[in-house]
Scaffold this active site. Structure first.
Site, mmCIF file in Angstrom:
data_model
loop_
_atom_site.group_PDB
_atom_site.id
_atom_site.type_symbol
_atom_site.label_atom_id
_atom_site.label_comp_id
_atom_site.label_asym_id
_atom_site.label_seq_id
_atom_site.Cartn_x
_atom_site.Cartn_y
_atom_site.Cartn_z
ATOM 1 N N CYS A 157 -4.434 -23.530 -18.552
ATOM 2 C CA CYS A 157 -5.012 -23.281 -19.870
ATOM 3 C C CYS A 157 -5.663 -24.563 -20.359
ATOM 4 O O CYS A 157 -4.967 -25.530 -20.701
ATOM 5 C CB CYS A 157 -3.950 -22.807 -20.859
ATOM 6 S SG CYS A 157 -4.623 -22.474 -22.510
ATOM 7 N N HIS A 211 -7.160 -19.843 -18.199
ATOM 8 C CA HIS A 211 -7.649 -19.660 -19.565
ATOM 9 C C HIS A 211 -8.676 -20.760 -19.801
ATOM 10 O O HIS A 211 -8.331 -21.946 -19.773
ATOM 11 C CB HIS A 211 -6.523 -19.819 -20.582
ATOM 12 C CG HIS A 211 -5.470 -18.759 -20.509
ATOM 13 N ND1 HIS A 211 -4.370 -18.763 -21.341
ATOM 14 C CD2 HIS A 211 -5.350 -17.660 -19.727
ATOM 15 C CE1 HIS A 211 -3.606 -17.711 -21.058
ATOM 16 N NE2 HIS A 211 -4.183 -17.031 -20.088
ATOM 17 N N ASP A 227 -10.647 -17.892 -23.613
ATOM 18 C CA ASP A 227 -9.453 -17.905 -24.451
ATOM 19 C C ASP A 227 -9.868 -17.763 -25.910
ATOM 20 O O ASP A 227 -10.931 -17.240 -26.211
ATOM 21 C CB ASP A 227 -8.651 -19.170 -24.179
ATOM 22 C CG ASP A 227 -7.162 -18.978 -24.386
ATOM 23 O OD1 ASP A 227 -6.757 -17.913 -24.863
ATOM 24 O OD2 ASP A 227 -6.411 -19.905 -24.064
ATOM 25 N N HIS A 228 -9.042 -18.265 -26.802
ATOM 26 C CA HIS A 228 -9.266 -18.062 -28.237
ATOM 27 C C HIS A 228 -10.728 -18.272 -28.613
ATOM 28 O O HIS A 228 -11.321 -19.292 -28.284
ATOM 29 C CB HIS A 228 -8.411 -19.032 -29.055
ATOM 30 C CG HIS A 228 -6.974 -19.009 -28.693
ATOM 31 N ND1 HIS A 228 -6.128 -20.062 -28.931
ATOM 32 C CD2 HIS A 228 -6.209 -18.060 -28.104
ATOM 33 C CE1 HIS A 228 -4.914 -19.770 -28.515
ATOM 34 N NE2 HIS A 228 -4.939 -18.552 -27.999
ATOM 35 N N TYR A 280 -8.691 -13.612 -31.344
ATOM 36 C CA TYR A 280 -8.885 -12.545 -30.363
ATOM 37 C C TYR A 280 -9.866 -11.469 -30.813
ATOM 38 O O TYR A 280 -9.671 -10.281 -30.553
ATOM 39 C CB TYR A 280 -7.540 -11.931 -29.984
ATOM 40 C CG TYR A 280 -6.730 -12.858 -29.115
ATOM 41 C CD1 TYR A 280 -7.053 -13.050 -27.781
ATOM 42 C CD2 TYR A 280 -5.654 -13.572 -29.650
ATOM 43 C CE1 TYR A 280 -6.332 -13.921 -26.986
ATOM 44 C CE2 TYR A 280 -4.920 -14.447 -28.862
ATOM 45 C CZ TYR A 280 -5.260 -14.615 -27.530
ATOM 46 O OH TYR A 280 -4.540 -15.489 -26.747
ATOM 47 N N HIS A 320 2.599 -20.725 -18.283
ATOM 48 C CA HIS A 320 1.600 -21.205 -19.247
ATOM 49 C C HIS A 320 2.050 -22.547 -19.814
ATOM 50 O O HIS A 320 3.215 -22.723 -20.146
ATOM 51 C CB HIS A 320 1.452 -20.189 -20.380
ATOM 52 C CG HIS A 320 0.297 -20.442 -21.286
ATOM 53 N ND1 HIS A 320 0.295 -21.459 -22.225
ATOM 54 C CD2 HIS A 320 -0.902 -19.810 -21.397
ATOM 55 C CE1 HIS A 320 -0.855 -21.434 -22.882
ATOM 56 N NE2 HIS A 320 -1.603 -20.445 -22.399
#
Length: 357
Positions: free
Chosen positions: A245, A272, A317-318, A331, A207
């Site tokens: 990501c 991501h 993702d977030h 999340y 990552h």
């Protein structure tokens, strides 16, 4: 591309497998044994129980995020061999259960870093946000305590209280670790686990660092296309790959996100996909996945993944915290479900357009 959601386990996540199962197009989860500290062995029985629980809900375990790396491995301490041995046995146990995508990071001390976990936006939602000026003006230990106390009781990945309670000791341990030494220790680790990964078909997906620059003077080595290519060339084998990501690479507006994807065909094992809104250098906040809500072109990102033949797991993702939901920062269920649907819609349109040419 196989759509997933990150899930922290029934004892730690406010979002249930039953709810994830109801998101159209989501095939499985990216999960972990959240209670096992970095460096400890993952028992085969625990992995089997986790897999059985997920599959009983009608979903699949599409990958692990994360099997965390012990600090001794990153630092290159004499005791790293025992932690590498534990990691290898954990990988063997995952391989025995057919779980072959493993996300990990090599960030010193702090994992992802944000200065506000619940910044309120104009639409009333709250998001993770970052301001470099805040970081520059605060002591690391104070920063950790403030971050941990503002998490509303949630234990966040990368911010485990039992480890970061010793933040001063960790900074002392990393004082002589340069960017070059951190890179060398990563390569040492990858070469040590390579035979096991190749035996079981495990894909290691590193990552990127978040944000993509040094924080509190600590080195960062996965911050750009050039730096990830350096890692790929140092251990030039298919098992050694990237978690692309968008949000982490995208913290630096100079990073060409579709360009990073196109530079790594076959080496992106996990994706991501999310959006950020940049205000000025070093100041950004998370956004809805929709391209127009942030600074990224999600269409071009998904298109680049499709054109390079990406077939691994992906996840929104977030997300924003919306509709009164209370969950681990970034999340919650609702905004990530919207994000998954949006990404799948882009992917379907790109596929159909390509088929009609």
């Amino acid at each position: 591309m196989h759509m997933s959601l990150r899930w922290f386990g029934s004892k730690h996540d406010t979002v249930s497998l039953e709810k994830i199962r109801q998101i159209p197009g989501v095939e499985g989860v990216i999960t972990t044994l959240y209670d096992i500290p970095a460096g400890q062995l993952w028992p085969l029985q625990r992995i089997q129980a986790l897999k059985a629980e997920v599959e009983a809900s009608g979903l699949k375990v599409l990958g692990i995020e994360s099997v965390n790396i012990h600090d001794s491995i990153k630092i290159g301490s004499p005791d790293r061999e025992q932690y590498i041995a534990n990691y290898i046995e954990t990988l063997e146990n995952l391989g025995k259960e057919g779980i072959t995508t493993v996300c990990y990071n090599f960030m010193p001390v702090f994992d992802w870093t944000r200065t506000d976990l619940f910044k309120k936006r104009a639409d009333g939602s709250t998001v993770l946000a970052y301001d470099q000026k805040v970081v520059d003006a605060i002591d690391p230990e104070v920063f950790f305590n403030q971050t941990n106390s503002s998490a509303q009781g949630f234990k966040m990945p990368g911010w485990e209280p039992e480890r970061l309670a010793k933040v001063k000791d960790l900074f002392e341990a990393y004082k002589d670790v340069t960017e070059e030494k951190l890179f060398d220790n990563l390569i040492y680790f990858l070469k040590a686990i390579q035979p096991t990964c190749e035996k079981w078909g495990i894909k290691m997906a590193i990552h990127p660092d978040d944000p993509a620059w040094p924080v509190f003077g600590l080195p960062r080595i996965i911050t750009s296309k050039e730096k990830i290519l350096k890692v790929m060339k140092a251990v030039d084998a298919p098992f050694n790959g990237l978690t692309f990501c968008a949000g982490s690479f995208g913290t630096n507006p100079k990073n060409d996100l579709p360009g990073i994807i196109r530079a790594l065909p076959g080496r992106i094992h996990f994706a991501h996909i999310r959006n950020l809104h940049h205000f000025e250098s070093g100041v950004f906040e998370e956004a809805a996945h929709l391209s127009s809500d942030g600074s990224f072109d999600l269409y071009e990102i998904v298109k680049a993944l499709h054109e390079t033949g990406f077939e691994g797991p992906a996840r929104p993702d977030h997300g924003r915290m919306i509709w009164g939901e209370v969950a681990m920062p970034g999340y919650g269920l609702y905004d990530r479900a919207l994000g998954a649907s949006y990404i799948l819609g882009l992917y379907e349109a790109i596929q159909k357009n390509e088929q009609r040419k």
